[in-house]
Design an enzyme around this catalytic site. Structure first.
Site, PDB file in Angstrom:
ATOM      1  N   SER A  74     -22.713  -3.325 -19.198  1.00 27.48           N
ATOM      2  CA  SER A  74     -23.401  -2.228 -18.517  1.00 27.48           C
ATOM      3  C   SER A  74     -22.440  -1.457 -17.621  1.00 27.48           C
ATOM      4  O   SER A  74     -21.477  -2.020 -17.088  1.00 27.48           O
ATOM      5  CB  SER A  74     -24.521  -2.828 -17.664  1.00 27.48           C
ATOM      6  OG  SER A  74     -24.969  -1.895 -16.715  1.00 27.48           O
ATOM      7  N   TYR A 134     -27.965  -9.165 -11.456  1.00 20.77           N
ATOM      8  CA  TYR A 134     -27.978  -8.812 -12.880  1.00 20.77           C
ATOM      9  C   TYR A 134     -26.623  -8.225 -13.270  1.00 20.77           C
ATOM     10  O   TYR A 134     -25.997  -8.638 -14.243  1.00 20.77           O
ATOM     11  CB  TYR A 134     -29.106  -7.803 -13.153  1.00 20.77           C
ATOM     12  CG  TYR A 134     -28.859  -6.908 -14.349  1.00 20.77           C
ATOM     13  CD1 TYR A 134     -29.123  -7.353 -15.640  1.00 20.77           C
ATOM     14  CD2 TYR A 134     -28.347  -5.618 -14.192  1.00 20.77           C
ATOM     15  CE1 TYR A 134     -28.871  -6.533 -16.736  1.00 20.77           C
ATOM     16  CE2 TYR A 134     -28.097  -4.795 -15.268  1.00 20.77           C
ATOM     17  CZ  TYR A 134     -28.361  -5.256 -16.545  1.00 20.77           C
ATOM     18  OH  TYR A 134     -28.101  -4.451 -17.623  1.00 20.77           O
ATOM     19  N   LYS A 180     -23.271  -9.537 -15.749  1.00 21.07           N
ATOM     20  CA  LYS A 180     -22.588  -8.738 -16.786  1.00 21.07           C
ATOM     21  C   LYS A 180     -21.073  -8.822 -16.578  1.00 21.07           C
ATOM     22  O   LYS A 180     -20.322  -9.036 -17.527  1.00 21.07           O
ATOM     23  CB  LYS A 180     -23.043  -7.276 -16.736  1.00 21.07           C
ATOM     24  CG  LYS A 180     -24.491  -7.048 -17.154  1.00 21.07           C
ATOM     25  CD  LYS A 180     -24.673  -7.264 -18.633  1.00 21.07           C
ATOM     26  CE  LYS A 180     -26.106  -7.095 -19.096  1.00 21.07           C
ATOM     27  NZ  LYS A 180     -26.340  -7.610 -20.456  1.00 21.07           N
TER      28      LYS A 180
HETATM   29  C1  UD1 Z   1     -30.295   0.671 -13.663  1.00 21.02           C
HETATM   30  C2  UD1 Z   1     -29.179  -0.339 -13.428  1.00 21.02           C
HETATM   31  C3  UD1 Z   1     -28.343  -0.528 -14.673  1.00 21.02           C
HETATM   32  C4  UD1 Z   1     -29.191  -0.791 -15.873  1.00 21.02           C
HETATM   33  C5  UD1 Z   1     -30.181   0.361 -16.038  1.00 21.02           C
HETATM   34  C6  UD1 Z   1     -31.067   0.207 -17.255  1.00 21.02           C
HETATM   35  C7  UD1 Z   1     -28.328  -0.394 -11.133  1.00 21.02           C
HETATM   36  C8  UD1 Z   1     -27.271   0.065 -10.182  1.00 21.02           C
HETATM   37  N1  UD1 Z   1     -28.290   0.069 -12.355  1.00 21.02           N
HETATM   38  O1  UD1 Z   1     -29.691   1.953 -13.709  1.00 21.02           O
HETATM   39  O2  UD1 Z   1     -27.470  -1.607 -14.472  1.00 21.02           O
HETATM   40  O3  UD1 Z   1     -28.363  -0.905 -17.016  1.00 21.02           O
HETATM   41  O4  UD1 Z   1     -30.997   0.420 -14.855  1.00 21.02           O
HETATM   42  O5  UD1 Z   1     -31.829  -0.935 -17.187  1.00 21.02           O
HETATM   43  O6  UD1 Z   1     -29.191  -1.148 -10.781  1.00 21.02           O
HETATM   44  N2  UD1 Z   1     -35.743   6.904 -10.439  1.00 21.02           N
HETATM   45  C9  UD1 Z   1     -36.797   7.548  -9.795  1.00 21.02           C
HETATM   46  N3  UD1 Z   1     -38.044   7.023  -9.894  1.00 21.02           N
HETATM   47  C10 UD1 Z   1     -38.317   5.875 -10.596  1.00 21.02           C
HETATM   48  C11 UD1 Z   1     -37.235   5.224 -11.260  1.00 21.02           C
HETATM   49  C12 UD1 Z   1     -35.964   5.769 -11.151  1.00 21.02           C
HETATM   50  O7  UD1 Z   1     -36.600   8.588  -9.149  1.00 21.02           O
HETATM   51  O8  UD1 Z   1     -39.480   5.428 -10.632  1.00 21.02           O
HETATM   52  C13 UD1 Z   1     -34.393   7.505 -10.378  1.00 21.02           C
HETATM   53  C14 UD1 Z   1     -33.343   6.601  -9.746  1.00 21.02           C
HETATM   54  O9  UD1 Z   1     -33.279   6.799  -8.368  1.00 21.02           O
HETATM   55  C15 UD1 Z   1     -32.078   7.072 -10.488  1.00 21.02           C
HETATM   56  C16 UD1 Z   1     -32.583   7.474 -11.873  1.00 21.02           C
HETATM   57  O10 UD1 Z   1     -33.978   7.705 -11.710  1.00 21.02           O
HETATM   58  O11 UD1 Z   1     -31.546   8.222  -9.873  1.00 21.02           O
HETATM   59  C17 UD1 Z   1     -32.378   6.410 -12.929  1.00 21.02           C
HETATM   60  O12 UD1 Z   1     -32.898   5.170 -12.483  1.00 21.02           O
HETATM   61  P1  UD1 Z   1     -33.100   3.923 -13.478  1.00 21.02           P
HETATM   62  O13 UD1 Z   1     -33.746   4.363 -14.731  1.00 21.02           O
HETATM   63  O14 UD1 Z   1     -33.772   2.826 -12.705  1.00 21.02           O
HETATM   64  O15 UD1 Z   1     -31.609   3.491 -13.871  1.00 21.02           O
HETATM   65  P2  UD1 Z   1     -30.334   3.184 -12.958  1.00 21.02           P
HETATM   66  O16 UD1 Z   1     -30.739   2.791 -11.599  1.00 21.02           O
HETATM   67  O17 UD1 Z   1     -29.368   4.291 -13.116  1.00 21.02           O
END
Ligand code: UD1
Length: 335
Positions: free
Chosen positions: A124, A152, A156
């Site tokens: 990842s 997690y 990795k």
């Molecule tokens: C996370 C993990 C990554 C993992 C990936 C897929 C970390 C640092 N990264 O990535 O290791 O491979 O998930 O499982 O933990 N967001 C919202 N609202 C929500 C959900 C997300 O605004 O309800 C925003 C987050 O703030 C971020 C973006 O959407 O800016 C993506 O979030 P998310 O899909 O959870 O992925 P990551 O955090 O990038």
């Protein structure tokens, strides 16, 4: 090639198996169905048009897993098994270290015993740590383990290290480490996709539930980041493109010079939360209600890669656009 796919009933493993068969390879699926369903195996069979050898086995159970190694002669192993919920890993770190590291070690020991030397690991972008500057290349490194924000992610990085040390000690081993950015979307057929238990943590599965009316609104975590519209920017990659990256990476096993191969799998494009919401509305024809709330702990403003190494050496390019990622996600959610 005949490939053991550990965690093959899961979101990414299932898509990889379908693409392997399309290219004339064979797979044996091993999964304990802890976070996946037997229906995924049946749906893979519909797509490949034949029976998929399946073992319901926990990869930490060496005795049981050995039955598969004894019976089948594998040319390679792909490792997708393991727990993957970032938030849960913070509250249950020991379970994450035990399950993810133990299953990887068990597989590697059995590979050794049964003379299987080719292995591909589902890693990842999280291994680059919170201080990495986008666009990230394979040369970037988390300097200390604590740069990684959750257990997690640490599992990795640890499994990458274990595989790399093994490859250095035993030159017959050929290790491919694939660092995924943000896998999203679903199979065109609507038969395979991401089906998390309970409330989704990741953005697109959450948006899918809002668009289909199963959840009232999306919480956008912060609009004060230093990005184009203030919301977090990520490198979303279609799961089918990601699966094709694994098939393309099989060519590493023919290379004899080096025996550790590392690739970023992403599009190289950054998309903000609000851009994704807009694209989802367009693809689904549904309104995605959202509210801006406080930042989520541990989030960074932007994370996207430079996929140039995979483009050049594997001849692999992510081709599916954001619209297609949203459309396939919506179709899967609707089924
Ligand atoms: C996370 C993990 C990554 C993992 C990936 C897929 C970390 C640092 N990264 O990535 O290791 O491979 O998930 O499982 O933990 N967001 C919202 N609202 C929500 C959900 C997300 O605004 O309800 C925003 C987050 O703030 C971020 C973006 O959407 O800016 C993506 O979030 P998310 O899909 O959870 O992925 P990551 O955090 O990038």
């Amino acid at each position: 090639m005949k490939i053991l796919v550990a965690g093959g009933a899961g979101y990414i493993g299932s898509h990889v198996i379908v693409e392997l068969y399309k290219k004339g390879h064979k797979a044996v699926c091993v999964d304990n169905l802890y976070n996946s369903k037997i229906k995924a195996v049946k749906n893979i069979e519909k797509l490949i048009g034949e029976k998929l050898p399946f073992y319901k086995i926990d990869c930490c159970d060496k005795k049981k897993l050995e039955t598969a190694f004894k019976k089948e002669k594998f040319d390679a192993v792909m490792m997708f098994q393991g727990y993957k919920a970032v938030g849960e890993s913070v509250t249950k770190p020991v379970a994450y270290y035990r399950n993810n590291i133990d299953s990887a070690l068990t597989i590697i020991e059995l590979m050794d015993k049964y003379n299987v030397h080719n292995v591909m690991f589902s890693s990842s972008a999280t291994v680059y740590g919170k201080n990495a500057k986008s666009p990230i290349t394979e040369k970037d490194k988390a300097l200390i383990l604590n740069d990684i924000t959750n257990p997690y992610g640490e599992t990795k990085a640890m499994i990458e290290k274990i595989l790399t040390d093994k490859a250095h000690a035993d030159k017959r081993f050929n290790v491919v480490l694939l660092r995924y950015f943000n896998p999203v979307g679903a199979h065109d057929s609507g038969l395979l996709g991401e089906d998390p238990n309970g409330l989704p943590n990741n953005l697109m599965p959450y948006v899918a539930k809002v668009a289909t009316g199963k959840l009232p609104y999306l919480k956008v975590y912060g609009n004060d980041y230093k990005t184009k519209d203030g919301t977090g920017v990520r490198d979303y990659i279609h799961v089918v493109d990601l699966a094709l990256g694994h098939v393309a990476a099989l060519k590493c096993y023919k290379k004899k010079k080096e025996n550790v191969h590392i690739y970023n799998l992403g599009t190289g494009k950054g998309t903000s939360v609000l851009e994704l919401v807009k694209a989802y509305e367009k693809a689904s024809g549904k309104k995605v209600k959202y509210k801006i709330v406080a930042r989520r702990a541990g989030d960074v403003d932007r994370l996207y890669c430079k996929p140039a190494k995979a483009n050049k050496e594997l001849g692999w390019y992510a081709k599916r656009d954001l619209y297609n990622m949203c459309l396939t996600s919506y179709n899967f959610e609707n089924k």
